[in-house]
Motif scaffolding. Structure first.
Motif, PDB file in Angstrom:
ATOM      1  N   ILE A  29       1.617  45.633   1.930  1.00  0.00           N
ATOM      2  CA  ILE A  29       0.493  46.546   1.685  1.00  0.00           C
ATOM      3  C   ILE A  29       0.742  47.373   0.422  1.00  0.00           C
ATOM      4  CG2 ILE A  29      -0.733  48.581   2.565  1.00  0.00           C
ATOM      5  CD1 ILE A  29      -1.553  45.913   3.879  1.00  0.00           C
ATOM      6  N   LEU A  30       1.976  47.827   0.218  1.00  0.00           N
ATOM      7  CA  LEU A  30       2.313  48.586  -0.989  1.00  0.00           C
ATOM      8  C   LEU A  30       1.970  47.765  -2.236  1.00  0.00           C
ATOM      9  CD1 LEU A  30       3.690  50.913  -2.595  1.00  0.00           C
ATOM     10  CD2 LEU A  30       5.825  49.653  -2.294  1.00  0.00           C
ATOM     11  N   PHE A  31       2.391  46.513  -2.265  1.00  0.00           N
ATOM     12  CA  PHE A  31       2.103  45.673  -3.426  1.00  0.00           C
ATOM     13  C   PHE A  31       0.608  45.484  -3.618  1.00  0.00           C
ATOM     14  CE2 PHE A  31       6.570  44.192  -2.993  1.00  0.00           C
ATOM     15  CZ  PHE A  31       6.981  44.543  -4.264  1.00  0.00           C
ATOM     16  N   GLN A  32      -0.114  45.270  -2.529  1.00  0.00           N
ATOM     17  CA  GLN A  32      -1.559  45.079  -2.649  1.00  0.00           C
ATOM     18  C   GLN A  32      -2.238  46.336  -3.185  1.00  0.00           C
ATOM     19  OE1 GLN A  32      -3.290  43.223   0.788  1.00  0.00           O
ATOM     20  NE2 GLN A  32      -1.773  41.590   0.767  1.00  0.00           N
ATOM     21  N   GLU A  33      -1.769  47.505  -2.764  1.00  0.00           N
ATOM     22  CA  GLU A  33      -2.363  48.753  -3.245  1.00  0.00           C
ATOM     23  C   GLU A  33      -2.056  48.994  -4.721  1.00  0.00           C
ATOM     24  OE1 GLU A  33      -1.760  52.083  -0.652  1.00  0.00           O
ATOM     25  OE2 GLU A  33      -2.910  51.131   0.943  1.00  0.00           O
ATOM     26  N   ILE A  34      -0.946  48.439  -5.190  1.00  0.00           N
ATOM     27  CA  ILE A  34      -0.593  48.548  -6.608  1.00  0.00           C
ATOM     28  C   ILE A  34      -1.425  47.556  -7.424  1.00  0.00           C
ATOM     29  CG2 ILE A  34       1.294  48.106  -8.252  1.00  0.00           C
ATOM     30  CD1 ILE A  34       3.216  49.243  -6.155  1.00  0.00           C
ATOM     31  N   GLY A  35      -2.014  46.572  -6.753  1.00  0.00           N
ATOM     32  CA  GLY A  35      -2.831  45.578  -7.443  1.00  0.00           C
ATOM     33  C   GLY A  35      -2.141  44.248  -7.639  1.00  0.00           C
ATOM     34  N   VAL A  36      -1.132  43.979  -6.818  1.00  0.00           N
ATOM     35  CA  VAL A  36      -0.384  42.730  -6.896  1.00  0.00           C
ATOM     36  C   VAL A  36      -0.564  41.984  -5.578  1.00  0.00           C
ATOM     37  CG1 VAL A  36       1.931  41.732  -7.077  1.00  0.00           C
ATOM     38  CG2 VAL A  36       1.317  43.699  -8.475  1.00  0.00           C
ATOM     39  N   LEU A  84      12.741  52.103  -5.936  1.00  0.00           N
ATOM     40  CA  LEU A  84      12.177  51.824  -7.265  1.00  0.00           C
ATOM     41  C   LEU A  84      10.809  52.474  -7.417  1.00  0.00           C
ATOM     42  CD1 LEU A  84      13.017  48.046  -7.790  1.00  0.00           C
ATOM     43  CD2 LEU A  84      13.877  49.971  -9.147  1.00  0.00           C
ATOM     44  N   HIS A  85      10.001  52.405  -6.367  1.00  0.00           N
ATOM     45  CA  HIS A  85       8.650  52.970  -6.422  1.00  0.00           C
ATOM     46  C   HIS A  85       8.707  54.493  -6.584  1.00  0.00           C
ATOM     47  CE1 HIS A  85       4.386  53.072  -6.084  1.00  0.00           C
ATOM     48  NE2 HIS A  85       4.366  53.664  -4.908  1.00  0.00           N
ATOM     49  N   LEU A  86       9.571  55.135  -5.824  1.00  0.00           N
ATOM     50  CA  LEU A  86       9.678  56.597  -5.896  1.00  0.00           C
ATOM     51  C   LEU A  86      10.219  57.058  -7.251  1.00  0.00           C
ATOM     52  CD1 LEU A  86      10.958  57.362  -2.292  1.00  0.00           C
ATOM     53  CD2 LEU A  86       8.688  57.841  -3.236  1.00  0.00           C
ATOM     54  N   LYS A  87      11.043  56.244  -7.896  1.00  0.00           N
ATOM     55  CA  LYS A  87      11.583  56.578  -9.220  1.00  0.00           C
ATOM     56  C   LYS A  87      10.612  56.224 -10.340  1.00  0.00           C
ATOM     57  CE  LYS A  87      16.353  55.486  -7.970  1.00  0.00           C
ATOM     58  NZ  LYS A  87      17.404  54.463  -8.200  1.00  0.00           N
ATOM     59  N   GLY A  88       9.478  55.595  -9.988  1.00  0.00           N
ATOM     60  CA  GLY A  88       8.513  55.196 -11.002  1.00  0.00           C
ATOM     61  C   GLY A  88       8.909  53.926 -11.746  1.00  0.00           C
ATOM     62  N   GLN A  89       9.829  53.150 -11.184  1.00  0.00           N
ATOM     63  CA  GLN A  89      10.318  51.951 -11.859  1.00  0.00           C
ATOM     64  C   GLN A  89       9.713  50.654 -11.320  1.00  0.00           C
ATOM     65  OE1 GLN A  89      14.533  52.415 -11.260  1.00  0.00           O
ATOM     66  NE2 GLN A  89      14.732  53.914 -12.891  1.00  0.00           N
ATOM     67  N   LEU A  90       8.996  50.717 -10.195  1.00  0.00           N
ATOM     68  CA  LEU A  90       8.441  49.500  -9.615  1.00  0.00           C
ATOM     69  C   LEU A  90       7.218  49.010 -10.393  1.00  0.00           C
ATOM     70  CD1 LEU A  90       8.556  47.383  -7.359  1.00  0.00           C
ATOM     71  CD2 LEU A  90       7.106  48.891  -5.985  1.00  0.00           C
ATOM     72  N   ILE A  91       6.277  49.889 -10.677  1.00  0.00           N
ATOM     73  CA  ILE A  91       5.033  49.484 -11.338  1.00  0.00           C
ATOM     74  C   ILE A  91       5.298  48.845 -12.709  1.00  0.00           C
ATOM     75  CG2 ILE A  91       2.851  50.321 -12.310  1.00  0.00           C
ATOM     76  CD1 ILE A  91       2.626  52.106  -9.800  1.00  0.00           C
ATOM     77  N   PRO A  92       6.209  49.389 -13.532  1.00  0.00           N
ATOM     78  CA  PRO A  92       6.495  48.697 -14.799  1.00  0.00           C
ATOM     79  C   PRO A  92       7.007  47.267 -14.592  1.00  0.00           C
ATOM     80  CG  PRO A  92       7.315  50.944 -14.895  1.00  0.00           C
ATOM     81  CD  PRO A  92       6.872  50.703 -13.472  1.00  0.00           C
ATOM     82  N   LYS A  93       7.803  47.042 -13.544  1.00  0.00           N
ATOM     83  CA  LYS A  93       8.288  45.686 -13.251  1.00  0.00           C
ATOM     84  C   LYS A  93       7.142  44.772 -12.836  1.00  0.00           C
ATOM     85  CE  LYS A  93      12.978  46.580 -11.546  1.00  0.00           C
ATOM     86  NZ  LYS A  93      13.743  45.658 -12.368  1.00  0.00           N
ATOM     87  N   LEU A  94       6.117  45.353 -12.232  1.00  0.00           N
ATOM     88  CA  LEU A  94       5.002  44.565 -11.704  1.00  0.00           C
ATOM     89  C   LEU A  94       3.877  44.360 -12.713  1.00  0.00           C
ATOM     90  CD1 LEU A  94       4.784  46.161  -8.159  1.00  0.00           C
ATOM     91  CD2 LEU A  94       5.704  43.912  -8.758  1.00  0.00           C
ATOM     92  N   LYS A  95       3.883  45.081 -13.826  1.00  0.00           N
ATOM     93  CA  LYS A  95       2.794  45.018 -14.800  1.00  0.00           C
ATOM     94  C   LYS A  95       2.371  43.582 -15.129  1.00  0.00           C
ATOM     95  CE  LYS A  95       1.378  49.128 -16.233  1.00  0.00           C
ATOM     96  NZ  LYS A  95       0.307  49.649 -15.468  1.00  0.00           N
ATOM     97  N   PRO A  96       3.310  42.675 -15.430  1.00  0.00           N
ATOM     98  CA  PRO A  96       2.887  41.318 -15.785  1.00  0.00           C
ATOM     99  C   PRO A  96       2.235  40.555 -14.621  1.00  0.00           C
ATOM    100  CG  PRO A  96       5.234  41.662 -16.291  1.00  0.00           C
ATOM    101  CD  PRO A  96       4.744  42.855 -15.546  1.00  0.00           C
ATOM    102  N   HIS A  97       2.382  41.065 -13.407  1.00  0.00           N
ATOM    103  CA  HIS A  97       1.903  40.349 -12.232  1.00  0.00           C
ATOM    104  C   HIS A  97       0.695  41.000 -11.580  1.00  0.00           C
ATOM    105  CE1 HIS A  97       5.649  38.294 -12.806  1.00  0.00           C
ATOM    106  NE2 HIS A  97       6.270  39.439 -12.719  1.00  0.00           N
TER     107      HIS A  97
END
Length: 103
Positions: A29-36, A84-97
């Protein structure tokens, strides 16, 4: 191990999961809410599931599920993903996806 690595590399974001695992559901669900939209492999429904679980543990998963791969690389389980999400590092990793949304 070969099957796990092959499946982990087939799409940008891959989650190895169990259908009855609430943490797996939460990560999905977290990934889907981020748009992945991750590819989810339910290892409890795969005939090779036990072997896949052992392979995930050998790769370094602290818990066999959820095991999250981004770009074919093991990120980890729930704790690693949330950290990673709480540190703000997850979304940059997911940008290409991320899915392209229309405005």
């Amino acid at each position: 191990m070969d099957k796990v690595m092959r499946l982990a590399s087939e799409k940008g974001v891959v989650i190895f999961s169990k259908s009855s695992c609430c943490l797996c559901y939460a990560v999905n669900i977290l990934f889907q809410e981020i748009g992945v939209s991750p590819v989810v492999h339910e290892i409890d429904q795969d005939p090779d599931g036990r072997e896949m679980e052992k392979a995930l543990m050998r790769l370094g998963c602290t818990a066999p599920v959820p095991a999250v791969f981004i770009g074919g690389t093991l990120v980890g389980s729930t704790n690693e993903v949330m950290s990673l999400h709480l540190k703000g590092q997850l979304i940059p990793k997911l940008k290409p996806h991320q899915q392209q949304t229309m405005s």
